[in-house]
Design an enzyme around this catalytic site. Structure first.
Site, PDB file in Angstrom:
ATOM      1  N   GLN A   1      77.514   9.783  44.366  1.00  0.00           N
ATOM      2  CA  GLN A   1      76.370   9.026  44.146  1.00  0.00           C
ATOM      3  C   GLN A   1      77.069   7.387  43.801  1.00  0.00           C
ATOM      4  OE1 GLN A   1      75.454  12.165  42.879  1.00  0.00           O
ATOM      5  NE2 GLN A   1      75.199  12.301  45.213  1.00  0.00           N
ATOM      6  N   GLY A   2      76.795   6.431  44.390  1.00  0.00           N
ATOM      7  CA  GLY A   2      77.212   5.206  44.167  1.00  0.00           C
ATOM      8  C   GLY A   2      78.329   4.810  44.901  1.00  0.00           C
ATOM      9  N   ASP A   3      79.225   5.907  45.468  1.00  0.00           N
ATOM     10  CA  ASP A   3      80.141   5.447  46.303  1.00  0.00           C
ATOM     11  C   ASP A   3      79.908   5.173  47.709  1.00  0.00           C
ATOM     12  OD1 ASP A   3      82.104   5.509  44.081  1.00  0.00           O
ATOM     13  OD2 ASP A   3      82.069   7.639  44.205  1.00  0.00           O
ATOM     14  N   SER A   4      78.786   5.785  48.105  1.00  0.00           N
ATOM     15  CA  SER A   4      78.271   5.669  49.491  1.00  0.00           C
ATOM     16  C   SER A   4      78.443   4.525  50.019  1.00  0.00           C
ATOM     17  CB  SER A   4      76.777   6.059  49.643  1.00  0.00           C
ATOM     18  OG  SER A   4      76.658   7.196  49.749  1.00  0.00           O
TER      19      SER A   4
ATOM     20  N   HIS B   1      72.432   4.552  54.996  1.00  0.00           N
ATOM     21  CA  HIS B   1      71.353   4.964  53.903  1.00  0.00           C
ATOM     22  C   HIS B   1      71.290   4.504  52.731  1.00  0.00           C
ATOM     23  CE1 HIS B   1      74.799   7.519  51.988  1.00  0.00           C
ATOM     24  NE2 HIS B   1      74.158   7.262  51.144  1.00  0.00           N
TER      25      HIS B   1
ATOM     26  N   ASP C   1      76.255   6.479  60.061  1.00  0.00           N
ATOM     27  CA  ASP C   1      75.736   6.219  58.768  1.00  0.00           C
ATOM     28  C   ASP C   1      76.489   4.860  58.491  1.00  0.00           C
ATOM     29  OD1 ASP C   1      74.468   5.968  56.344  1.00  0.00           O
ATOM     30  OD2 ASP C   1      75.609   7.510  55.305  1.00  0.00           O
TER      31      ASP C   1
HETATM   32  C1  4AZ Z   1      75.111   9.834  47.899  1.00  0.00           C
HETATM   33  O1  4AZ Z   1      74.362  10.414  47.704  1.00  0.00           O
HETATM   34  C2  4AZ Z   1      76.486  10.763  48.114  1.00  0.00           C
HETATM   35  N1  4AZ Z   1      80.367  13.955  47.525  1.00  0.00           N
HETATM   36  C3  4AZ Z   1      77.606  10.228  48.268  1.00  0.00           C
HETATM   37  C4  4AZ Z   1      78.855  11.149  48.477  1.00  0.00           C
HETATM   38  C5  4AZ Z   1      78.674  12.271  48.157  1.00  0.00           C
HETATM   39  C6  4AZ Z   1      77.612  12.917  47.860  1.00  0.00           C
HETATM   40  C7  4AZ Z   1      76.427  12.337  47.870  1.00  0.00           C
HETATM   41  C8  4AZ Z   1      79.929  12.981  48.203  1.00  0.00           C
HETATM   42  O2  4AZ Z   1      75.474   8.850  48.102  1.00  0.00           O
END
Ligand code: 4AZ
Length: 270
Positions: free
Chosen positions: A222-225, A86, A131
């Site tokens: 967000q940003g850790d994905s 994603h 993912d």
């Molecule tokens: C994201 O949007 C996202 N709390 C990543 C991790 C989490 C939520 C959203 C987990 O990339």
């Protein structure tokens, strides 16, 4: 700053659009609210980490200036990085990875352009399973320890406590754009499936890991994905999704590496 917020919002829209569908009890625009984009980003409630503790962790940044951190990843071969499908909202040439740089506002570490992107064929934005993306780097990052994939589908048993690493949102629990880590207990699939929004939002016991804190306060964000979830020196999972960050009752959802290990290994060896 605005650029960064815009990029985060872009990742948010893509990464959490499914979650917005899932969490129908919440107004859809909650995800776009200032609370999400202004105050929230990267690992929440973690501690500062040295990149030497996790040398295989990489930040995925945009290659154009000013560059913006968009996701995390893990170096699994000198020229291969595993991240989240994603995160791949742009063509390969839009991205670069940075290794060994704790504070992204500083110089240092190693930077490599992305030359090719492979997305797991089983991924789609509706269920968000599988993912995974594998990035090929234009030039290898050599002399850096690589992380091995966990291949045992039972390694994610409830009660184990892997560590998640990332440069993502901290919700003011630490400096942004700075490498953080957080230990997140694996809660078991039932904990996420008990949440209606997660069950209908695509959480699958066979391919996801449910980890974090049901009382909230600590989570990937967000940003850790795409960033690494590590147990016993192996890549157990990658940060995938969640409803918001660190909210009570909404733990983090990770993509389970072991469930796709064969496919990933084949791709990594190419
Ligand atoms: C994201 O949007 C996202 N709390 C990543 C991790 C989490 C939520 C959203 C987990 O990339």
């Amino acid at each position: 700053m605005m650029k960064r917020a815009a990029a985060i919002a872009a990742v948010l829209v893509l990464g959490v659009s499914g979650a917005a569908t899932a969490a129908t009890q919440r107004p859809a625009d909650d995800h776009q609210s200032g609370r999400q984009t202004a105050d929230r980003s990267l690992i929440v409630g973690g501690t500062l980490a040295a990149t030497s503790e996790a040398p295989w962790a990489v930040a995925l940044i945009t290659s154009f200036q000013p560059s913006t951190q968009v996701c995390g990843g893990a170096l699994v071969r000198p020229n291969k990085v595993i991240t989240a499908a994603h995160c791949m909202t742009e063509p390969p040439s839009s991205f670069a990875v940075v290794q060994g740089r704790s504070d992204l506002a500083m110089d240092g570490g190693r930077v490599a352009a992305v030359s090719r992107v492979w997305i797991h064929p089983g991924y789609n934005t509706q269920h968000r399973r599988n993912d995974f993306a594998v990035l090929t780097l234009a030039r290898p990052i050599t002399g850096v320890p690589l992380i091995r994939l966990e291949t045992n589908p039972k390694a994610d048993r409830r009660g184990v406590v892997p560590t998640v690493y990332g440069w993502g949102e901290t919700q003011d629990t630490g400096p942004s754009d700075t490498f953080h880590k957080l230990r997140v207990p694996v809660l078991g699939d039932a904990a996420c499936l008990a949440n209606k929004g997660y069950a209908t939002g695509g959480y699958a016991a066979s391919t996801n890991i449910c980890a974090g804190y049901l009382d909230g306060g600590r989570d990937a964000c967000q940003g850790d994905s795409g960033g690494p979830l590590v147990l016993n020196g192996r890549l157990l999972g990658t940060v995938s999704w969640g409803r918001g960050c660190a909210e009570p009752g909404y733990p983090g959802v990770y993509a389970e590496i072991a469930s796709a290990a064969r496919t990933l290994q084949a791709e990594i060896k190419r």
